[in-house]
Design an enzyme around this catalytic site. Structure first.
Site, PDB file in Angstrom:
ATOM      1  CE  LYS A   8       4.141   4.646  -8.339  1.00  0.00           C
ATOM      2  NZ  LYS A   8       3.795   3.283  -8.721  1.00  0.00           N
TER       3      LYS A   8
ATOM      4  CB  CYS B  57      -5.938  13.837  -1.943  1.00  0.00           C
ATOM      5  SG  CYS B  57      -7.602  13.166  -1.962  1.00  0.00           S
TER       6      CYS B  57
ATOM      7  CD1 TRP C 162      -8.005   7.782  -6.350  1.00  0.00           C
ATOM      8  CD2 TRP C 162      -8.563   7.395  -4.219  1.00  0.00           C
ATOM      9  NE1 TRP C 162      -8.390   6.471  -6.250  1.00  0.00           N
ATOM     10  CE2 TRP C 162      -8.748   6.200  -4.948  1.00  0.00           C
ATOM     11  CE3 TRP C 162      -8.863   7.386  -2.860  1.00  0.00           C
ATOM     12  CZ2 TRP C 162      -9.193   5.023  -4.374  1.00  0.00           C
ATOM     13  CZ3 TRP C 162      -9.310   6.210  -2.280  1.00  0.00           C
ATOM     14  CH2 TRP C 162      -9.465   5.040  -3.036  1.00  0.00           C
TER      15      TRP C 162
ATOM     16  CD  GLU D 123       3.287  -6.994 -10.485  1.00  0.00           C
ATOM     17  OE1 GLU D 123       2.449  -7.132  -9.577  1.00  0.00           O
ATOM     18  OE2 GLU D 123       3.657  -5.882 -10.892  1.00  0.00           O
TER      19      GLU D 123
ATOM     20  CG  ASN E  94      -3.844  13.148   1.446  1.00  0.00           C
ATOM     21  OD1 ASN E  94      -4.638  12.248   1.206  1.00  0.00           O
ATOM     22  ND2 ASN E  94      -2.547  12.955   1.547  1.00  0.00           N
ATOM     23  N   GLY E  95      -6.901  12.745   3.188  1.00  0.00           N
ATOM     24  CA  GLY E  95      -7.163  11.835   4.305  1.00  0.00           C
ATOM     25  C   GLY E  95      -8.659  11.628   4.492  1.00  0.00           C
TER      26      GLY E  95
ATOM     27  CD  GLU F 250      -1.840  -1.782 -11.781  1.00  0.00           C
ATOM     28  OE1 GLU F 250      -2.171  -1.015 -10.869  1.00  0.00           O
ATOM     29  OE2 GLU F 250      -0.759  -2.368 -11.786  1.00  0.00           O
TER      30      GLU F 250
ATOM     31  CG  HIS G 127      -7.706 -28.159  -8.373  1.00  0.00           C
ATOM     32  ND1 HIS G 127      -8.122 -29.408  -7.959  1.00  0.00           N
ATOM     33  CD2 HIS G 127      -6.355 -28.217  -8.468  1.00  0.00           C
ATOM     34  CE1 HIS G 127      -7.047 -30.184  -7.799  1.00  0.00           C
ATOM     35  NE2 HIS G 127      -5.972 -29.473  -8.103  1.00  0.00           N
TER      36      HIS G 127
ATOM     37  NE  ARG H 236      -0.360  12.266  -2.352  1.00  0.00           N
ATOM     38  CZ  ARG H 236       0.166  11.445  -1.461  1.00  0.00           C
ATOM     39  NH1 ARG H 236       1.321  10.884  -1.718  1.00  0.00           N
ATOM     40  NH2 ARG H 236      -0.454  11.196  -0.336  1.00  0.00           N
TER      41      ARG H 236
ATOM     42  CE  LYS I  23       1.630  -3.474 -12.649  1.00  0.00           C
ATOM     43  NZ  LYS I  23       2.334  -3.744 -11.440  1.00  0.00           N
TER      44      LYS I  23
HETATM   45  C1  F6R Z   1       0.087  -1.961  -8.779  1.00  0.00           C
HETATM   46  C2  F6R Z   1       0.437  -1.022  -7.731  1.00  0.00           C
HETATM   47  C3  F6R Z   1      -0.228  -1.174  -6.405  1.00  0.00           C
HETATM   48  C4  F6R Z   1       0.806  -0.940  -5.286  1.00  0.00           C
HETATM   49  C5  F6R Z   1       0.122  -0.960  -3.916  1.00  0.00           C
HETATM   50  C6  F6R Z   1       1.114  -0.813  -2.798  1.00  0.00           C
HETATM   51  O1  F6R Z   1       0.793  -1.706  -9.943  1.00  0.00           O
HETATM   52  O2  F6R Z   1       1.217  -0.154  -7.925  1.00  0.00           O
HETATM   53  O3  F6R Z   1      -0.831  -2.409  -6.262  1.00  0.00           O
HETATM   54  O4  F6R Z   1       1.780  -1.915  -5.373  1.00  0.00           O
HETATM   55  O5  F6R Z   1      -0.816   0.075  -3.846  1.00  0.00           O
HETATM   56  O6  F6R Z   1       1.807   0.379  -2.875  1.00  0.00           O
HETATM   57  P1  F6R Z   1       3.168   0.598  -2.124  1.00  0.00           P
HETATM   58  O7  F6R Z   1       4.163  -0.331  -2.711  1.00  0.00           O
HETATM   59  O8  F6R Z   1       3.506   2.029  -2.389  1.00  0.00           O
HETATM   60  O9  F6R Z   1       2.929   0.311  -0.677  1.00  0.00           O
END
Ligand code: F6R
Length: 614
Positions: free
Chosen positions: A609, A2, A74, A487, A100-101, A494, A510, A27, A491
């Site tokens: 994010k 949020c 969020w 990774e 927020n929280g 998500e 396996h 956020r 990507k």
């Molecule tokens: C994926 C992504 C998330 C963050 C994760 C950790 O693209 O961005 O998986 O990597 O939420 O976030 P940070 O790095 O901010 O602790």
């Protein structure tokens, strides 16, 4: 998660609040809302969906008022809806709050309030909190700030809040525990944000509120910052913000994600600038120097992180063990914090986080510190909570990352971790000067090589068009490129919502091999490095089951190229540095597929994010 924005001053608050919310949409973007102080009344606009929807609603009404608070959500308690959108107003109609929280004891507080005649119109813990503050104020017959203090002392959970009373809108009260909150200091005006981006164009002077602190803000007056528990006054430090506006705008790209993918040569360069000194044959990292003995004598390194940052830790595990010969364990913050891990005084913990605010990583850090370990942070956001909570650290200097899917932060993290692995290898006397120098020299030219990989953009776009309708995808890699397979899969899922899995290539037989048929794209990370011959066999195994192979190979490849359906080339480099190149085509692939499927790549559904809740 949020995002919170607030303003008190002599300008029209609404445009400041809405622009601020748009910058904080990373956020969360389930709903948004704004409360404006107008002639002794609270004017409220709330709408499910992106900030734009709420803005349109508000612009059809009266948006005057020079005090206001706003929120982009969020969802945690209660689904995304207009009713659950913040701000929330107390039953009396006097108090209005954004939060927020998570208030963990909200149910008990709600029951208390219900027993006292309070009614609720949303499913949120926030509505409980604003009414609880109202309840305390009625009981104590006191000022808002005292009611906030008494109420918060009884709250269990995490919060950043911003509240005002319609009868005294020139005074806004904020408080923080576990969720970030920054105050911007202007001339005759104050700003509030979950980070500093909402007020960058107005002031560069900012105060990061610490956990357990609250502040009372008026446009002209001094800031009154106090400890919530004791009411003791606090002398806060004013920070000069280094960020500029340009770095948080799209600069001609359709999406932040693409801008950030293209910024990687510069971000990697900025990350090693002044630290990697190939001509002098040395690496200089002040955080590392300060704790050189702890690192030299470490029995073990524990790396903790979440999501993409966890993948960079996995890359580092290979490099630290290879170069520095220190045993490394890589832990999800969320798992680490809730088991009973063995942490010894001679362990060094490295916490990695783009935002520096991730709740699970932060909790892992606190636990490690309590156990006596030295904690080293690798963060991208200056002044973030993790940067402040760790004993020492290194910033990644990738610049603000706005797209929810992490790209340049990842390659910058890998850059920092690579330098650390090299330096530790050197101080522990684990490898030869010539090997050390060769790696230094090669790392210094990686930004140019990333530029070269980015030239494959059109090719990746063409390949994306062929696979945009896939339902599943498998990513394979070996050694230091196994985390790159993870990774790449993350990507894709998500931002395009295609189910994808990353596997060490040899594990395919396996289990996952059963998934392969003519509809299954298999993305193989196969640079000409350590396990190349093995990967050639893995590619053949996929082809024998009619899978479609998209391979990332080194220029001049002669073997994978023969069986793969598509190849994307990276320039030749040393094996340890291949992740910095191989990840780029995978980022582009997920970007194009997501765009072709009509997805909003910067704001994928259900994500945010900065994950400041556990
Ligand atoms: C994926 C992504 C998330 C963050 C994760 C950790 O693209 O961005 O998986 O990597 O939420 O976030 P940070 O790095 O901010 O602790």
């Amino acid at each position: 998660m949020c995002g919170i924005v607030g303003y008190v001053g002599d300008r029209n608050a609404f445009p400041i609040l809405v622009n601020g919310l748009k910058r904080l949409e990373y956020r969360g973007y389930d709903s948004s809302g704004v409360a404006l102080a107008q002639n002794g009344e609270i004017t409220l606009y709330k709408k499910q969906g992106m900030v734009k929807a709420m803005e349109e609603l508000a612009l059809a009404g009266d948006t005057s008022g020079s005090t206001g608070i706003a929120h982009t959500r969020w969802a945690t308690h209660g689904q995304p809806s207009d009713e659950n959108a913040h701000p929330h107003v107390s039953n009396s109609g006097n108090l209005v709050l954004v939060h927020n929280g998570i208030i963990e004891n909200y149910q008990a507080l709600k029951e208390l309030l219900q027993d006292n005649g309070f009614e609720f119109h949303s499913e949120t813990d926030t509505e409980v909190l604003v009414n609880f503050i109202q309840y305390i104020q009625d009981q104590e017959d006191c000022k808002l700030k005292k009611a906030v203090r008494i109420a918060l002392a009884q709250v269990i959970g995490a919060y950043a809040i911003c509240i005002y009373d319609k009868n005294k809108p020139e005074e806004v009260v904020v408080a923080k525990l576990g969720s970030p909150l920054v105050i911007g200091l202007g001339v005759n005006e104050k700003f509030i944000g979950s980070d500093a981006t909402p007020f960058l164009e107005y002031t560069k002077d900012a105060i990061y509120l610490e956990d357990g602190e609250m502040a009372t803000l008026t446009a002209e007056g001094e800031l009154d910052i106090r400890l919530i528990q004791s009411d003791k006054a606090v002398n806060a430090q004013v920070h000069k913000l280094q960020m500029d506006l340009e770095s948080i705008e799209k600069g001609g790209y359709d999406y932040f994600m693409m801008k950030e993918i293209y910024e990687q040569p510069r971000a990697i360069y900025d990350t090693f600038r002044g630290r990697l000194l190939p001509e002098q044959g040395m690496i200089k990292m002040s955080g590392l120097e300060e704790y050189a003995d702890r690192f030299r004598n470490a029995d073990r390194i524990i790396m903790t992180a979440c999501g993409t940052s966890w993948h960079s830790a996995l890359v580092a595990e290979y490099l630290f063990e290879e170069f520095a010969r220190i045993p490394v364990e890589v832990e999800y913050g969320s798992e680490f914090r809730y088991r009973n891990p063995i942490i010894r005084k001679n362990d060094v913990v490295i916490a990695i986080s783009q935002s520096g605010e991730t709740a699970d990583t932060l909790a892992a850090i606190k636990m490690a510190k309590e156990a006596g370990a030295m904690v080293f942070g690798i963060c991208n956001v200056p002044g973030s909570t993790i940067a402040r909570e760790t004993h020492a650290g290194a910033y990644t200097h990738a610049g603000p990352e706005i797209g929810v899917a992490s790209t340049k932060a990842f390659t910058s993290q890998v850059t920092v971790l690579t330098m650390m692995a090299l330096e530790l290898g050197k101080i522990r006397g684990e490898f030869s000067t010539s090997q050390y120098r060769a790696l230094l020299n090669e790392l210094s030219v990686i930004p140019k090589k990333v530029e070269k990989v980015l030239e494959s953009k059109e090719l990746v776009e063409e390949i994306s068009a062929l696979y945009k309708d896939a339902n599943n995808a498998l990513y394979l890699g070996r050694g230091v490129n196994f985390p790159i397979a993870l990774e790449g899969a993350l990507k894709l899922k998500e931002i395009s919502y295609i189910h994808a899995e990353g596997y060490p290539a040899a594990e395919m037989k396996h289990g996952p091999i059963a998934l392969i048929d003519e509809n299954m794209p298999v993305i193989v990370v196969a640079p000409n490095a350590g396990h190349y011959e093995k990967l050639v066999s893995n590619v053949q195994e996929v082809k024998a089951r009619h899978g479609k192979v998209i391979a990332v190979v080194t220029e001049g490849d002669t073997e994978v190229v023969q069986s793969a359906d598509h190849v994307i080339e990276i320039p030749e480099t040393l094996e340890a540095l291949t992740p910095l190149l191989t990840v780029i085509p995978l980022q582009l692939l997920s970007y194009y597929i997501a765009v072709m499927r009509g997805c909003d790549v910067d704001r994928p559904r259900n994500l945010a994010k900065s994950v400041t809740v556990e």
